[in-house]
Scaffold this motif. Structure first.
Motif: not given
Length: 198
Positions: A70, A73, A87-88, A94
């Motif tokens: 990702a 996020l 998942w980042l 973020v």
């Protein structure tokens, strides 16, 4: 637009994550990108986790975002940001609402909400844009506009012209809520990272 970009939207049921993914996907489509959107529901009624993947680029073969993929996020709630941090990408960002929403185990008393969630996310090396999206949504006219405030903050970090976002919001939300949502978008777009706070 060439390489595929991935945005993962995580939140709690009832927060409007699905509208956020629709605005995001529509904005990408209007720029000529290939877009894939996939919704992954936990308990999507109020209180359960809801995850949406949005991937866009010249050619997207799968809507699924794997761990470490990702670019952004987009977290509607602090604990969800911490939960989905794996998942980042290493150089990902973020964008997180500092609002705290107690998950079911906390509500029922079987767990406690962890302290300093956002600081612990930062401590793991993530670039964090954290601000009180609920407060800005209230300024825009409705607590339900948190999703569009967050889209505004994410939009500033995506390589798409601001006018595209404005046009997409006008085309996506019901007419009577357009002005409020445009205000929410502007407040999110202008949100400063210095508004960090738990």
């Amino acid at each position: 637009m060439n390489q595929v970009k991935s945005v993962m939207i995580v939140g709690v049921g009832g927060q409007g994550t699905l509208l956020a993914s629709r605005v995001l996907g529509s904005a990408m489509l209007s720029c000529g990108a290939d877009v894939k959107v996939s919704e992954v529901h936990g308990m999507s009624q109020r209180g359960g986790s809801v995850v949406t993947y949005v991937r866009y680029g010249d050619k997207v073969y799968s809507p699924i975002i794997e761990k470490g993929e990702a670019d952004i996020l987009l977290a509607f709630e602090a604990l969800e940001a911490a939960r989905f941090l794996p998942w980042l990408k290493t150089d990902g960002t973020v964008v997180v609402n500092t609002q705290q929403i107690d998950p079911i185990p906390v509500v029922t008393g079987s767990a406690v909400y962890p302290e300093n969630v956002i600081k612990s996310v930062q401590a793991q090396g993530a670039k964090v844009v954290a601000f009180n999206a609920l407060k800005l949504a209230e300024q825009a006219g409705s607590v339900k506009a948190v999703n569009i405030v967050l889209i505004g903050a994410a939009a500033k970090r995506l390589s798409i012209d601001k006018q595209v976002w404005i046009d997409t919001i006008k085309a996506t939300v019901p007419a009577k809520f357009v002005d409020m949502n445009l205000k929410a978008f502007e407040l999110g777009y202008g949100a400063q990272e210095s508004e960090l706070g738990d």
